[in-house]
Each structure stands twice: as structure tokens, then as C-alpha cells.
Design an enzyme around this catalytic site. Structure first.
Site, PDB file in Angstrom:
ATOM      1  N   ARG A  45     -19.955 -17.924  13.876  1.00 22.31           N
ATOM      2  CA  ARG A  45     -20.458 -18.010  15.275  1.00 22.31           C
ATOM      3  C   ARG A  45     -21.233 -16.762  15.695  1.00 22.31           C
ATOM      4  NH1 ARG A  45     -15.504 -17.355  15.076  1.00 22.31           N
ATOM      5  NH2 ARG A  45     -14.435 -15.400  16.059  1.00 22.31           N
ATOM      6  N   VAL A  47     -14.877   0.357  24.517  1.00 20.26           N
ATOM      7  CA  VAL A  47     -15.111   0.661  25.963  1.00 20.26           C
ATOM      8  C   VAL A  47     -13.695   0.982  26.761  1.00 20.26           C
ATOM      9  CG1 VAL A  47     -16.052  -0.390  28.263  1.00 20.26           C
ATOM     10  CG2 VAL A  47     -17.227  -0.577  26.062  1.00 20.26           C
ATOM     11  N   ASP A  67     -14.388 -10.094  24.739  1.00 17.32           N
ATOM     12  CA  ASP A  67     -13.412 -11.252  24.600  1.00 17.32           C
ATOM     13  C   ASP A  67     -12.050 -11.110  25.291  1.00 17.32           C
ATOM     14  OD1 ASP A  67     -12.094  -9.250  23.132  1.00 17.32           O
ATOM     15  OD2 ASP A  67     -12.284 -10.241  21.367  1.00 17.32           O
ATOM     16  N   ASN A  68     -11.902 -10.013  26.439  1.00 20.27           N
ATOM     17  CA  ASN A  68     -10.811  -9.974  27.134  1.00 20.27           C
ATOM     18  C   ASN A  68     -11.041  -9.617  28.632  1.00 20.27           C
ATOM     19  OD1 ASN A  68     -10.451  -6.796  27.293  1.00 20.27           O
ATOM     20  ND2 ASN A  68     -11.371  -7.224  25.350  1.00 20.27           N
ATOM     21  N   PHE A  69     -10.179  -9.777  29.445  1.00 20.30           N
ATOM     22  CA  PHE A  69     -10.056  -9.466  30.686  1.00 20.30           C
ATOM     23  C   PHE A  69      -9.928  -7.965  31.037  1.00 20.30           C
ATOM     24  CE2 PHE A  69      -8.287 -13.898  31.066  1.00 20.30           C
ATOM     25  CZ  PHE A  69      -9.311 -14.325  31.808  1.00 20.30           C
ATOM     26  N   CYS A 123      -8.768 -17.007  21.973  1.00 21.40           N
ATOM     27  CA  CYS A 123      -9.409 -17.568  20.596  1.00 21.40           C
ATOM     28  C   CYS A 123      -8.440 -17.211  19.635  1.00 21.40           C
ATOM     29  CB  CYS A 123     -10.624 -16.821  20.220  1.00 21.40           C
ATOM     30  SG  CYS A 123     -10.597 -15.021  20.613  1.00 21.40           S
TER      31      CYS A 123
END
Ligand SMILES: [Zn+2]
Length: 331
Positions: free
Chosen positions: A58, A97, A117-119, A175
């Protein structure tokens, strides 16, 4: 330019604009590619990771050769996109980050787009963007569905207005557990970029102003009204940037989608790869290039970046990850 929504004036605005894509995985590769092809003048691409075979399902900017060359995602993405449009200034940044660097990363761009991909990172982006008044577009995809919303600080509800607290770890599907339908990502990423282009072309009255929820398998798209809660929002009402102000030492993160842990190091660190390789050579297999050093020992694989950050593959056990880090890297 033929599109009335863009025109020559819009295209010129894009050329004069800048954007940061945080996370260069599934969403981030599509977002970065679309921004560069649209002619956004400066595009910053930030990601902490290297490329693995299962990403190719993807993550549209990568190929098998990038994996063989051991390239970090941002470096490979920048290489490809420079061939697409050599006039766009592409700034790849290999970094995790975190509260120490997020303000510097977003401080000199007009717009931030979510490819994470994370909160935790999203709350951090939200704090930094609200504090500095920079609009950002949230996007997330899981399994066959995804969502996106656009945040203009102090004008629309922010991410914390929408989601007051971090979900408890383990309480939401990831995921890791459910997988992701490749083409579903492209839909959400495209919606993100379209909003981003409107912002950069100063056509804010045309933003969708909703939470958009797409199920790519069911071919449905829902638009949900966003309302502010009764309670004041810590970030955009009270100016309390709790994620930005988080004080932590070196700390561990579980990486989404695989059996791996990341050790983050605070402060200024510059690892000498030749020196480290010399120390590790007697105990395992070591390879390195300009961007990372890879060390294989027993059933573990440690990937070290110049800032000391290390991804340890083969375990999700925190204590073991700390031990391996201390034993072999020990910064
Ligand atoms: Zn808010």
C-alpha cells in the site's frame, strides 16, 4: 489550471506554499505524491522508519530495490518525487516526531497533513498546530474504512475537541490486528490532499467542514457534523498543550503493525556508524549506510539512526528491548 477551482491564480498560490507530511507510510506516500504532483512549492516529509517488504502492498512510493538499499522511507520518497517534479523543494526528515522537535518541524510550513498511524503523534500535532495557528488535516485508515477532518485552529473544532483523551492502549483496533485494504488508503489520502489544496489556495469557504467517514468496501461516504463539546477544550479553549509539554526521558514506543519496539533518545546525539559497527562486528552481522546501521544478533534486528533512535525488531517486550539497547547500543 484548466479547472475553475484552481486556475492560474490557484496554481501560483500552490507554488508559493509549503506543507509538511507527518508519517510517510500508506497515507503519507499518497499525500506526498499528490502534493508534489500538484506543484506545492515546498514539501517536507517526516518519518522515523525504514521500508519493509509488507509495506509495498500500500505504500506507493517504495519498491524492492529501496528495501535492498536499506533506505529510510523519507529518503526513498524524496528520491522518487524529485524525479516527478524537480522544481518542488522536497525536504526529507528522518525523525520520530516528538515533543522536542514537533514545533520546529511544523513551524515553517503553511499546512500539516496527517500520515501517522497513532493517536499520540496526532495529539502532539494538534497541540503544536493549535499553538502556532497552523491548519492541519487529520486522516486515518484501518481495515476497509477511514476518516478525515480538517482543523483550522480557533475556527473549527480541533482534534481534542473531537477526541478529548488518548484511547487506552489496547482498547482500539490497530493495523497489527485487523490489516488494511490498500486502495482504501488512497481514498482517504486523496480527501486529505483535496482539503489541503483548498487551504493552500485560500478557498476555505469550500472546505467540507465535517468528519468524513468512508467505507471503501461498502462504497459509502458519510458526512458528520462536528460540534464543540460543552466542556472547554484543553488545547484550543484553554491553551493547555499537555502532549507538547510532556516531559519524558529516553522512552519506548511500540511500533504499529509489527513486532518491534522503538527506543527514543532525548537530547543531541550523533552516532558514528563506523565506530559502532567496529564494536558490534564481533557479536553479530552489521551493515550501514549514510542513514542507518543495521545489526542482527540472535533473532533480533536493531536498526540505529544517527540521532541514536533505535528500532528493535523481534520483540514487543519492553524490558527485553531496553536490555538489548543497553547491551549493544548503550547510548
Ligand atoms: Zn479543541
Amino acid at each position: 489550471m484548466l479547472l475553475p477551482q484552481v486556475g492560474e491564480a490557484g496554481q501560483e498560490k500552490l507554488l508559493a506554499a509549503s506543507a509538511a507530511v507527518i508519517g510517510c507510510g500508506a497515507l503519507g506516500t499518497v499525500v506526498a505524491s499528490s502534493l508534489v504532483r500538484a506543484g506545492v512549492g515546498r514539501v517536507k516529509i517526516v518519518d522515523r522508519d525504514y521500508i519493509e517488504l509488507n509495506n509495498l502492498q500500500r505504500q506507493i512510493l517504495f519498491d524492492e530495490e529501496d528495501i535492498a538499499r536499506g533506505l529510510p522511507k523519507t529518503i526513498a520518497a524524496a528520491e522518487k518525487l524529485r524525479k516527478v517534479n524537480s522544481q518542488v523543494r522536497i525536504q526529507p526528515i528522518v525523525a520520530d516526531v516528538n515533543p522536542d522537535n514537533v514545533e520546529e518541524i511544523i513551524g515553517d510550513v503553511d499546512l500539516v497533513l496527517d500520515g501517522t498511524d497513532n493517536f499520540e503523534t496526532r495529539f502532539l500535532i494538534n497541540d503544536a498546530c493549535v499553538k502556532h495557528g497552523i491548519p492541519w488535516v487529520y486522516g486515518a485508515v484501518l481495515a476497509t474504512y477511514g476518516m478525515t477532518m480538517t482543523i483550522i485552529p480557533h475556527r473549527t473544532p480541533c482534534f481534542r475537541c473531537f477526541l478529548a483523551e488518548m484511547p487506552v492502549p489496547g482498547s482500539t483496533p490497530t493495523c497489527d490486528t485487523v490489516g488494511v485494504l490498500g486502495p482504501a488508503v488512497n481514498i482517504v489520502a486523496s480527501l486529505e490532499v483535496i482539503e489541503g489544496l483548498k487551504l493552500l489556495m485560500v478557498r476555505e469557504e469550500e472546505l467540507h467542514g465535517r468528519l468524513i467517514y468512508v467505507d471503501a468496501w461498502a462504497s459509502t461516504l458519510e458526512r458528520m457534523e462536528l460540534e464543540k463539546r460543552d466542556k472547554p477544550c484543553p488545547a484550543c479553549d484553554l491553551g493547555q498543550f499537555e502532549f507538547l509539554e510532556a516531559q519524558q526521558g529516553s522512552y519506548l514506543t511500540r511500533l504499529c503493525g509489527r513486532e518491534a519496539m522503538q527506543v527514543n533518545v532525548r537530547g543531541e546525539v550523533k552516532v558514528s556508524f563506523p565506530g559502532l559497527a567496529e564494536r558490534l562486528n564481533p557479536v553479530g552481522r552489521v551493515t550501514f549506510n549514510d542513514y542507518m546501521l543495521r545489526f542482527q544478533v540472535d533473532s533480533y534486528e536493531l536498526t540505529v539512526f544517527p540521532d541514536g533512535r533505535t528500532i528493535i525488531k523481534g520483540t514487543t517486550d519492553e524490558a527485553l528491548a531496553r536490555t538489548l539497547y543497553a547491551k549493544y547500543i548503550g547510548l
